[in-house]
Write a protein that holds these residues in place. Structure first.
Motif, mmCIF file in Angstrom:
data_model
loop_
_atom_site.group_PDB
_atom_site.id
_atom_site.type_symbol
_atom_site.label_atom_id
_atom_site.label_comp_id
_atom_site.label_asym_id
_atom_site.label_seq_id
_atom_site.Cartn_x
_atom_site.Cartn_y
_atom_site.Cartn_z
ATOM 1 N N LYS A 171 1.077 -0.874 -0.048
ATOM 2 C CA LYS A 171 0.008 -0.174 -0.085
ATOM 3 C C LYS A 171 1.014 1.004 0.196
ATOM 4 O O LYS A 171 1.833 1.021 0.971
ATOM 5 N N LEU A 172 0.426 1.904 -0.555
ATOM 6 C CA LEU A 172 0.926 3.424 -0.647
ATOM 7 C C LEU A 172 0.995 4.238 0.373
ATOM 8 O O LEU A 172 0.029 4.582 0.872
ATOM 9 N N GLN A 173 2.467 4.665 0.850
ATOM 10 C CA GLN A 173 2.399 6.222 1.669
ATOM 11 C C GLN A 173 3.177 7.426 1.616
ATOM 12 O O GLN A 173 3.730 6.895 0.858
ATOM 13 N N PRO A 174 2.334 8.619 2.318
ATOM 14 C CA PRO A 174 3.195 9.264 2.041
ATOM 15 C C PRO A 174 4.232 9.768 3.038
ATOM 16 O O PRO A 174 4.566 9.605 3.929
ATOM 17 N N LEU A 175 5.618 9.820 2.018
ATOM 18 C CA LEU A 175 6.609 10.307 3.248
ATOM 19 C C LEU A 175 7.030 11.679 3.140
ATOM 20 O O LEU A 175 6.785 12.567 2.154
ATOM 21 N N HIS A 176 7.147 12.298 3.874
ATOM 22 C CA HIS A 176 7.970 13.352 4.181
ATOM 23 C C HIS A 176 9.603 13.645 4.128
ATOM 24 O O HIS A 176 9.995 12.866 5.289
ATOM 25 N N ILE A 177 10.421 14.416 3.232
ATOM 26 C CA ILE A 177 11.564 14.507 3.279
ATOM 27 C C ILE A 177 11.390 15.877 3.635
ATOM 28 O O ILE A 177 11.624 16.983 3.382
ATOM 29 N N PRO A 178 11.880 16.159 4.888
ATOM 30 C CA PRO A 178 12.504 17.464 5.681
ATOM 31 C C PRO A 178 13.887 18.019 5.972
ATOM 32 O O PRO A 178 14.776 17.708 5.564
ATOM 33 N N VAL A 179 13.803 19.208 5.315
ATOM 34 C CA VAL A 179 15.846 19.567 4.779
ATOM 35 C C VAL A 179 15.699 20.865 5.254
ATOM 36 O O VAL A 179 14.454 21.999 5.755
ATOM 37 N N TYR A 180 16.311 20.979 5.856
ATOM 38 C CA TYR A 180 17.255 21.891 6.744
ATOM 39 C C TYR A 180 18.199 23.000 6.742
ATOM 40 O O TYR A 180 19.216 22.712 5.852
ATOM 41 N N LYS A 181 18.774 23.953 6.911
ATOM 42 C CA LYS A 181 19.727 24.820 6.699
ATOM 43 C C LYS A 181 21.073 23.845 7.011
ATOM 44 O O LYS A 181 22.179 24.033 5.935
ATOM 45 N N ASP A 182 21.289 22.963 8.007
ATOM 46 C CA ASP A 182 22.276 22.217 7.978
ATOM 47 C C ASP A 182 22.905 20.958 6.774
ATOM 48 O O ASP A 182 23.166 20.466 7.704
ATOM 49 N N SER A 183 21.210 20.532 6.535
ATOM 50 C CA SER A 183 21.304 19.585 5.756
ATOM 51 C C SER A 183 22.601 19.536 4.827
ATOM 52 O O SER A 183 22.882 20.603 3.573
ATOM 53 N N LYS A 184 22.506 18.080 4.386
ATOM 54 C CA LYS A 184 23.932 17.936 3.018
ATOM 55 C C LYS A 184 23.563 18.482 2.032
ATOM 56 O O LYS A 184 23.971 18.390 1.336
ATOM 57 N N ARG A 185 21.555 17.938 1.654
ATOM 58 C CA ARG A 185 21.333 17.831 0.927
ATOM 59 C C ARG A 185 20.204 18.901 1.235
ATOM 60 O O ARG A 185 19.577 18.981 1.361
ATOM 61 N N SER A 186 20.591 19.756 -0.247
ATOM 62 C CA SER A 186 19.484 21.562 -0.507
ATOM 63 C C SER A 186 18.556 21.214 -0.939
ATOM 64 O O SER A 186 18.262 19.852 -1.374
ATOM 65 N N PRO A 187 17.322 21.796 -1.010
ATOM 66 C CA PRO A 187 16.362 21.730 -1.600
ATOM 67 C C PRO A 187 16.361 20.897 -3.152
ATOM 68 O O PRO A 187 15.482 20.788 -3.579
ATOM 69 N N LEU A 188 16.582 22.374 -3.402
ATOM 70 C CA LEU A 188 17.181 22.089 -5.312
ATOM 71 C C LEU A 188 18.116 20.643 -5.272
ATOM 72 O O LEU A 188 17.631 19.930 -6.081
ATOM 73 N N THR A 189 18.935 19.657 -4.657
ATOM 74 C CA THR A 189 19.456 18.730 -4.513
ATOM 75 C C THR A 189 17.880 17.985 -4.869
ATOM 76 O O THR A 189 17.450 17.009 -5.295
ATOM 77 N N ILE A 190 17.061 17.597 -3.603
ATOM 78 C CA ILE A 190 16.211 16.971 -2.931
ATOM 79 C C ILE A 190 15.376 17.021 -4.256
ATOM 80 O O ILE A 190 14.675 16.084 -5.415
ATOM 81 N N ARG A 191 15.275 18.597 -4.357
ATOM 82 C CA ARG A 191 13.775 18.479 -5.671
ATOM 83 C C ARG A 191 14.131 17.931 -7.181
ATOM 84 O O ARG A 191 13.266 17.114 -8.408
ATOM 85 N N ALA A 192 15.754 18.272 -7.724
ATOM 86 C CA ALA A 192 16.058 17.773 -8.680
ATOM 87 C C ALA A 192 16.291 16.086 -8.280
ATOM 88 O O ALA A 192 15.751 14.802 -9.612
ATOM 89 N N GLY A 193 16.735 15.085 -7.547
ATOM 90 C CA GLY A 193 16.499 13.499 -7.429
ATOM 91 C C GLY A 193 14.785 13.214 -7.287
ATOM 92 O O GLY A 193 14.784 12.161 -7.982
ATOM 93 N N LEU A 194 13.969 13.505 -6.914
ATOM 94 C CA LEU A 194 12.440 13.285 -6.401
ATOM 95 C C LEU A 194 11.809 13.280 -8.591
ATOM 96 O O LEU A 194 11.318 12.792 -8.572
ATOM 97 N N SER A 195 12.455 14.931 -8.833
ATOM 98 C CA SER A 195 12.085 14.619 -10.254
ATOM 99 C C SER A 195 12.953 13.803 -11.087
ATOM 100 O O SER A 195 12.250 13.152 -11.829
ATOM 101 N N LEU A 196 13.932 12.851 -10.461
ATOM 102 C CA LEU A 196 14.961 12.266 -11.689
ATOM 103 C C LEU A 196 13.712 10.944 -10.919
ATOM 104 O O LEU A 196 14.335 10.494 -12.232
ATOM 105 N N TYR A 197 13.485 10.619 -10.128
ATOM 106 C CA TYR A 197 12.625 9.557 -9.467
ATOM 107 C C TYR A 197 12.075 9.697 -10.692
ATOM 108 O O TYR A 197 10.668 7.998 -10.813
ATOM 109 N N SER A 198 11.008 10.409 -10.448
ATOM 110 C CA SER A 198 9.613 10.836 -11.083
ATOM 111 C C SER A 198 9.900 9.980 -13.259
ATOM 112 O O SER A 198 9.352 9.174 -13.116
#
Length: 391
Positions: free
Chosen positions: A82-109
């Motif tokens: 069954k599908l579930q909604p996962l959340h990825i929070p991105v903070y100021k000190d996270s290794k992966r920036s919001p831009l990186t996560i967005r790019a990864g999720l776009s490629l995933y799609s």
């Protein structure tokens, strides 16, 4: 008895091979020393997922295959996956920036073939507070995407039951003792609840997971086994402290850690530690427990945790030996045959829960030249899977 294949181990890989082989019209015997999914296959993170983090190590083929298999299992096993909604929070000190996560999720799609189940969104700031207890300080973005969750042991039992419905035989308990291999066949000796037995087969499939080398050591003549490591993954089970699903970056080492509601509990995992003892001795260490609790409390600092209510479990992955840390190693399946020209023994090491069906088809392709021509009776991409009671 004579079989085309004898499969050792009824974890998800063994069950998958048995199903694929029986569907292809081969005669199959499965030997399992305890119960289906007794080892690693009941100790996963309970996700049928594409492997978002494998994009960082450019394992695009694995991600594409995983997303394809996820889409298939959502159709074939709707009661189990069954599908579930996962959340990825991105903070100021996270290794992966919001831009990186967005790019990864776009490629995933894109790798999913733009499947609607692989779409994602960035949650507006006005909704961040709805994520119960999530630390808001220095929070820069929150992404929501979907992964599928399962009961790994129940899925394994369903696949094995499907194999049996297609004609596969099972000996449970069936403890492998030794095998004698000659150019034409294998003679397999095993201990059943009714005493000592033998079975002849054209090909022996070793799906014993962390016990793979134990099986190899019981085969005559001696076989080469590639150098592998046993890597322990531990999870915590806590009371249902959160209702949302999270994919977090561990502050200690920037690894991925899941925090997921599961069967009335909150599951937190996983770790990656080398294991040097007997596979059956694997358990969550105090160090691993503290590591996972630190991750949880870093993101949810106001949680109150009663240590008397913290349970754990640990499983073992089989990974190719490498100087890389476990988190960075490839996750492709290792196939090792005794003879490329005419295989009599195939060992399958590693592999993901999500891609068990694809792994089984790859395995059959490896040994096809050693098997007779048979008429296919079913297609595993079309066989529905339902929960079964196992006695």
């Amino acid at each position: 008895m004579k079989y085309d294949l004898v499969v050792i181990g009824a974890g998800i890989q063994g069950a998958g091979v048995a199903q694929a082989a029986a569907a292809a019209g081969y005669t199959v015997l499965v030997l399992e020393q305890s119960t289906p999914a007794a080892g690693t296959s009941s100790k996963s993170s309970k996700l049928i997922h594409g492997g978002l983090r494998y994009l960082e190590s450019a394992q695009f083929g694995l991600v594409r295959e995983s997303l394809h298999e996820r889409a298939l299992l959502l159709k074939l096993a709707p009661e189990l996956v069954k599908l579930q909604p996962l959340h990825i929070p991105v903070y100021k000190d996270s290794k992966r920036s919001p831009l990186t996560i967005r790019a990864g999720l776009s490629l995933y799609s894109v790798l999913s073939g733009c499947d609607s189940n692989a779409y994602f969104r960035s949650l507006p700031r006005s909704q961040w507070g709805e994520l119960e207890g999530l630390k808001q300080d220095d929070l820069q973005a929150v992404f929501r995407y979907q992964e599928a969750q399962t009961d790994d042991a129940a899925l394994t039992r369903a696949v094995l039951h499907s194999a049996m419905e297609l004609g596969a035989d099972c000996e449970i308990p069936g403890h492998f003792v030794r095998a004698h291999v000659n150019p034409a066949s294998c003679l397999v000796e095993y201990q059943s609840e009714f005493g000592f037995k033998t079975a002849s087969c054209r090909v022996l499939i070793n799906c014993a997971g962390p016990w793979t080398s134990d099986v190899i050591s019981g085969i005559e003549p001696d076989m080469y086994l590639p150098k592998v490591d046993l890597v322990k993954g531990s999870h915590l089970l806590l009371p249902p402290l959160l209702k949302d699903y999270f994919y977090l970056e561990a502050p200690q080492d920037k690894r991925a850690v899941f925090v997921l509601p599961w069967q009335g509990k909150l599951m937190v995992g996983t770790t990656e530690k080398m294991h040097y003892g007997a596979p059956e001795d694997a358990q969550c260490s105090l160090e691993e427990r503290d590591y996972l609790l630190q991750v949880l409390l870093h993101y949810f600092p106001y949680l109150s945790i009663d240590m008397n209510q913290v349970d754990s479990f640990a499983g073992l992955r089989v990974l190719p030996r490498s100087d890389l840390n476990a988190f960075s190693r490839p996750r492709e399946v290792l196939f090792e045959v005794d003879n490329e020209a005419c295989p009599r023994v195939l060992s399958i090491m590693g592999g993901k829960l999500t891609t068990y069906r694809a792994t089984a088809l790859h395995a059959l392709a490896k040994i096809k030249k050693s098997l007779p021509v048979k008429t296919r009776i079913a297609d595993t991409s079309r066989i529905p899977l339902s929960p079964v009671n196992w006695h």
